[in-house]
Design a protein around this motif. Sequence first.
Motif, mmCIF file in Angstrom:
data_model
loop_
_atom_site.group_PDB
_atom_site.id
_atom_site.type_symbol
_atom_site.label_atom_id
_atom_site.label_comp_id
_atom_site.label_asym_id
_atom_site.label_seq_id
_atom_site.Cartn_x
_atom_site.Cartn_y
_atom_site.Cartn_z
ATOM 1 N N ILE A 151 0.861 -1.184 0.000
ATOM 2 C CA ILE A 151 0.000 0.000 0.000
ATOM 3 C C ILE A 151 0.896 1.232 0.000
ATOM 4 O O ILE A 151 1.627 1.485 0.953
ATOM 5 C CB ILE A 151 -0.949 -0.005 1.208
ATOM 6 N N GLN A 152 0.838 1.990 -1.089
ATOM 7 C CA GLN A 152 1.723 3.149 -1.255
ATOM 8 C C GLN A 152 1.179 4.389 -0.564
ATOM 9 O O GLN A 152 1.944 5.169 0.020
ATOM 10 C CB GLN A 152 1.929 3.434 -2.760
ATOM 11 N N THR A 153 -0.113 4.604 -0.641
ATOM 12 C CA THR A 153 -0.759 5.717 0.055
ATOM 13 C C THR A 153 -2.060 5.216 0.660
ATOM 14 O O THR A 153 -2.666 4.253 0.165
ATOM 15 C CB THR A 153 -1.066 6.899 -0.887
ATOM 16 N N MET A 154 -2.492 5.881 1.724
ATOM 17 C CA MET A 154 -3.707 5.461 2.417
ATOM 18 C C MET A 154 -4.382 6.677 3.028
ATOM 19 O O MET A 154 -3.735 7.468 3.706
ATOM 20 C CB MET A 154 -3.359 4.437 3.499
ATOM 21 N N THR A 155 -5.685 6.812 2.781
ATOM 22 C CA THR A 155 -6.470 7.901 3.351
ATOM 23 C C THR A 155 -7.757 7.333 3.917
ATOM 24 O O THR A 155 -8.499 6.631 3.211
ATOM 25 C CB THR A 155 -6.813 8.960 2.291
ATOM 26 N N GLU A 156 -8.006 7.609 5.193
ATOM 27 C CA GLU A 156 -9.280 7.203 5.784
ATOM 28 C C GLU A 156 -10.345 8.199 5.377
ATOM 29 O O GLU A 156 -10.205 9.409 5.613
ATOM 30 C CB GLU A 156 -9.181 7.121 7.309
ATOM 31 N N LEU A 157 -11.413 7.728 4.753
ATOM 32 C CA LEU A 157 -12.495 8.582 4.305
ATOM 33 C C LEU A 157 -13.518 8.774 5.418
ATOM 34 O O LEU A 157 -13.619 7.958 6.335
ATOM 35 C CB LEU A 157 -13.171 7.967 3.073
ATOM 36 N N CYS A 158 -14.270 9.851 5.319
ATOM 37 C CA CYS A 158 -15.325 10.093 6.302
ATOM 38 C C CYS A 158 -16.532 9.195 6.055
ATOM 39 O O CYS A 158 -17.375 9.032 6.937
ATOM 40 C CB CYS A 158 -15.761 11.562 6.252
ATOM 41 N N GLU A 159 -16.599 8.614 4.884
ATOM 42 C CA GLU A 159 -17.736 7.780 4.507
ATOM 43 C C GLU A 159 -17.696 6.458 5.271
ATOM 44 O O GLU A 159 -16.696 5.748 5.260
ATOM 45 C CB GLU A 159 -17.702 7.518 3.003
ATOM 46 N N ARG A 160 -18.809 6.125 5.920
ATOM 47 C CA ARG A 160 -18.886 4.898 6.681
ATOM 48 C C ARG A 160 -19.157 3.708 5.764
ATOM 49 O O ARG A 160 -19.604 3.867 4.626
ATOM 50 C CB ARG A 160 -19.974 4.989 7.751
ATOM 51 N N LEU A 161 -18.891 2.522 6.281
ATOM 52 C CA LEU A 161 -19.160 1.313 5.517
ATOM 53 C C LEU A 161 -20.664 1.196 5.259
ATOM 54 O O LEU A 161 -21.480 1.589 6.103
ATOM 55 C CB LEU A 161 -18.676 0.078 6.279
ATOM 56 N N PRO A 162 -21.058 0.633 4.121
ATOM 57 C CA PRO A 162 -22.490 0.511 3.801
ATOM 58 C C PRO A 162 -23.231 -0.432 4.733
ATOM 59 O O PRO A 162 -24.462 -0.372 4.827
ATOM 60 C CB PRO A 162 -22.487 -0.029 2.365
#
Length: 228
Positions: free
Chosen positions: A198-209
Amino acid sequence: MAPRTERLLTLLQALREHRRPVSARELGAQFGVSERTIQRDCKLLAELGAPVEGEAGLGYVLADGYFLPPLSFSPLEADALLLGLRFVARRGDLELADGAASALAKVVASLDGSRATAMRTNGLAVGPSGSGDGEGIGRVRRAIADEHKLEITYRDGAGADTQRVVWPIALAFFDDMEMLVAWCERREAFRHFRLDRIQTMTELCERLPAPRRILLAEYRLEEPGADL
């Protein structure tokens, strides 16, 4: 330890933490059992001598001053715990390492001086392995706990990079690597991602469905041999 015995001990601890009566409904939700089960458990605890006061409809409380003895561990159990905690300290992120140190202190406190010394010097060790990316492990672990999507740049075995949005559900530790288990929106399927790719990683604000436990159950149906 049998599941019910473990629940009874945990129920005692939960009651001790509440200064006011707590309802069977609340306790049942906490332990994932029915109100009737909690009512039976509280009745059994009272019959066994624990000062559990209250009744259905009013709530339950543990009388002040009740002493819960510390857990005791056999030498083999203490060795197993120490080895597991050393693994977490070497392979986890900083928060997990701190948690391992705190847990170790509690285990040592439950042993007498000679047994504590014997456990600390038992000769069981965990060598360096895995990616060594404690920060990455921590970020993945927090995204799993938050039930948030991750946006990653992933490099495959051929060296090609792709952008993915994934739904993280588990983190597996192997001898030489850590593996993220996730639903991949690009592939529309569960996939495994090596953390060292994994070269880059960003946690999104979007929750799991869907709740992670549901996704994990679906994964287990597809991978019945997975120990997750």
